[in-house]
Design a protein around this motif. Structure first.
Motif, PDB file in Angstrom:
ATOM      1  N   UNK A 230      61.832 -44.980 -16.433  1.00 55.98           N
ATOM      2  CA  UNK A 230      62.566 -45.627 -15.024  1.00 55.98           C
ATOM      3  C   UNK A 230      62.361 -46.941 -14.860  1.00 55.98           C
ATOM      4  N   UNK A 231      61.199 -47.549 -15.409  1.00 54.99           N
ATOM      5  CA  UNK A 231      60.588 -48.902 -15.259  1.00 54.99           C
ATOM      6  C   UNK A 231      61.619 -49.672 -15.914  1.00 54.99           C
ATOM      7  N   UNK A 232      62.270 -49.954 -17.153  1.00 51.60           N
ATOM      8  CA  UNK A 232      63.498 -50.824 -16.959  1.00 51.60           C
ATOM      9  C   UNK A 232      64.297 -50.468 -16.627  1.00 51.60           C
ATOM     10  N   UNK A 233      64.241 -49.649 -15.902  1.00 48.26           N
ATOM     11  CA  UNK A 233      66.024 -50.221 -14.995  1.00 48.26           C
ATOM     12  C   UNK A 233      66.148 -50.713 -14.332  1.00 48.26           C
ATOM     13  N   UNK A 234      64.516 -51.712 -13.486  1.00 50.51           N
ATOM     14  CA  UNK A 234      64.514 -51.752 -12.430  1.00 50.51           C
ATOM     15  C   UNK A 234      64.059 -53.241 -13.641  1.00 50.51           C
ATOM     16  N   UNK A 251      69.219 -44.903 -10.113  1.00 53.63           N
ATOM     17  CA  UNK A 251      67.794 -45.245  -8.848  1.00 53.63           C
ATOM     18  C   UNK A 251      67.601 -43.983  -7.797  1.00 53.63           C
ATOM     19  N   UNK A 252      68.112 -42.465  -8.624  1.00 56.29           N
ATOM     20  CA  UNK A 252      67.629 -42.083  -6.738  1.00 56.29           C
ATOM     21  C   UNK A 252      66.151 -41.420  -7.816  1.00 56.29           C
ATOM     22  N   UNK A 253      65.711 -41.174  -8.553  1.00 63.02           N
ATOM     23  CA  UNK A 253      64.185 -41.041  -8.624  1.00 63.02           C
ATOM     24  C   UNK A 253      63.448 -42.110  -7.556  1.00 63.02           C
ATOM     25  N   UNK A 254      63.839 -42.926  -7.687  1.00 58.17           N
ATOM     26  CA  UNK A 254      63.466 -43.905  -7.517  1.00 58.17           C
ATOM     27  C   UNK A 254      63.406 -44.026  -5.873  1.00 58.17           C
ATOM     28  N   UNK A 255      65.001 -43.614  -5.385  1.00 61.26           N
ATOM     29  CA  UNK A 255      64.568 -44.412  -3.899  1.00 61.26           C
ATOM     30  C   UNK A 255      64.280 -42.356  -3.219  1.00 61.26           C
ATOM     31  N   UNK A 256      64.432 -40.976  -4.103  1.00 59.93           N
ATOM     32  CA  UNK A 256      63.287 -39.995  -3.671  1.00 59.93           C
ATOM     33  C   UNK A 256      61.398 -40.372  -3.503  1.00 59.93           C
ATOM     34  N   UNK A 314      57.984 -38.844 -12.705  1.00 55.10           N
ATOM     35  CA  UNK A 314      57.305 -39.504 -13.741  1.00 55.10           C
ATOM     36  C   UNK A 314      58.421 -41.596 -13.537  1.00 55.10           C
ATOM     37  N   UNK A 315      59.833 -40.576 -13.670  1.00 55.61           N
ATOM     38  CA  UNK A 315      60.649 -41.889 -13.419  1.00 55.61           C
ATOM     39  C   UNK A 315      60.987 -42.727 -12.567  1.00 55.61           C
ATOM     40  N   UNK A 316      60.865 -41.979 -11.466  1.00 57.52           N
ATOM     41  CA  UNK A 316      60.544 -42.729  -9.942  1.00 57.52           C
ATOM     42  C   UNK A 316      59.500 -43.517  -9.751  1.00 57.52           C
ATOM     43  N   UNK A 317      58.383 -42.998 -10.337  1.00 57.10           N
ATOM     44  CA  UNK A 317      57.221 -44.110 -10.536  1.00 57.10           C
ATOM     45  C   UNK A 317      56.961 -45.116 -11.816  1.00 57.10           C
ATOM     46  N   UNK A 318      58.262 -45.376 -12.346  1.00 55.66           N
ATOM     47  CA  UNK A 318      58.341 -46.121 -13.913  1.00 55.66           C
ATOM     48  C   UNK A 318      59.172 -46.777 -13.602  1.00 55.66           C
ATOM     49  N   UNK A 319      60.200 -47.299 -12.089  1.00 53.70           N
ATOM     50  CA  UNK A 319      60.785 -47.860 -11.457  1.00 53.70           C
ATOM     51  C   UNK A 319      59.963 -48.167 -10.421  1.00 53.70           C
TER      52      UNK A 319
END
Length: 335
Positions: A230-234, A251-256, A314-319
């Motif tokens: 998630x971090x490295x997507x951003x 980006x769906x986990x981040x949006x959520x 974890x994915x969303x928080x990483x983003x």
């Protein structure tokens, strides 16, 4: 297959003693002509028994070559391997995986048949040590609700795609679009494949080509891996100054996560946001609960539900942490 081309197989490695034997054994057992292949193992300074194991294989098999990667990260390892490679085709492998006997023959066959720029197959997720937790992780990493990618959940026909895992490239493509972007600790394959697509290249996933990927086996490693994803997507979007190499699913986990945070904060101002927060939370829990009941093979509902929660959050928080890191870097540059 007649007139087999020379292939260079590049494997970035770092502390892989738990997995490297299965990987190397599967290569040794391959039915591809060993005189037409070289295996470049690019080590990022392993401090376990990885290098020792490889040196034992080198005593028996001359096609294994060990290279040093002082910067440790995957894109640097791939670039070191590409520059060293003598093959007509460049194949990236992952040390956490094993490969069937016909894997390389099929890659080359379909690459030629489709006149492709990159081809890859389907990843079958497996675990070495089976228990209720590791089985639940395996299940969620094989499910579209968990990972979203077709190459993990499977495809039924050959199709053109934006990216594939562990690609097989014609050597000339790197001269055309450039090497791996060494700024990207993650997503380097996705970004490279986007450049190939932007240059009118063709990338295909082949359902009959399969390899086995050995996943993380505990919740801590699952969370760490997906936090970094998630971090490295951003950071990928930031460093490349483009969203083109990523898709909405990244980006769906981040949006959520952001939706939950903002509705909860706004609930202190207006109760309607509290109801919205509860509605979104309960809807999400209902969906993953229902799916957990469906896919809980060799585990129980609690562990299966936990795997979904840990992976998504974890994915969303990483983003989210990626956004903070980007903002901090921009702030520091202005000072």
């Amino acid at each position: 297959m007649e007139n087999l081309p020379k292939i260079s197989i590049i494997i970035p490695i770092y502390n892989e003693e738990k997995y490297i034997v299965k990987c190397l054994d599967s290569i040794v057992e391959s039915d591809y002509d060993k005189n037409k292949m070289e295996i470049l193992l690019v080590d990022g300074g392993s401090c376990d028994k990885t290098v020792e194991i490889i040196k034992e294989y080198q005593k028996q098999y001359s096609f294994f070559k060990l290279l040093n990667n002082p910067k440790k990260i995957v894109p640097v390892a791939m670039n070191i391997g590409i520059k060293e490679a003598k093959g007509e085709y460049i194949i990236r492998l992952d040390a956490h995986s094993s490969y069937p006997k016909d894997y390389f023959n099929k890659l080359i066959y379909w690459h030629k048949k489709l006149n492709a720029d990159n081809v890859g197959g389907v990843v079958i997720t497996e675990i070495k040590n089976k228990n209720k937790i590791s089985n639940s992780i395996k299940n969620v990493l094989s499910d579209r609700l968990g990972v979203g990618s077709a190459f993990r959940s499977g495809v039924s026909e050959i199709k053109e795609v934006d990216t594939v895992p562990f690609g097989c490239y014609k050597r000339e493509i790197f001269e055309k679009v450039g090497l791996y972007d060494e700024r990207l600790v993650r997503n380097q394959d996705i970004e490279l494949n986007k450049r190939i697509k932007n240059s009118d290249g063709k990338i295909y996933i082949i359902p009959e080509i399969k390899c086995t990927y050995f996943a993380r086996e505990n919740y801590k490693d699952l969370a760490k891996n997906n936090f970094n994803n998630g971090l490295w997507n951003i950071l990928t979007a930031f460093y490349t100054n483009s969203l083109n190499s990523l898709s909405l699913r990244h980006f769906i986990p981040l949006i959520f996560v952001l939706t939950l945070i903002f509705t909860l904060l706004l609930s202190f101002i207006n109760k309607i946001f509290l109801y919205l927060f509860l509605f979104i939370s309960l809807s999400y829990l209902s969906i993953i609960s229902f799916r957990s009941f469906q896919i809980k093979k060799n585990t129980n509902f609690f562990y299966q539900l936990s795997s979904f929660l840990i992976l998504h959050f974890s994915y969303g928080i990483g983003s989210l942490m990626g956004i903070f890191k980007v903002l901090k870097e921009k702030y520091d540059k202005r000072k």
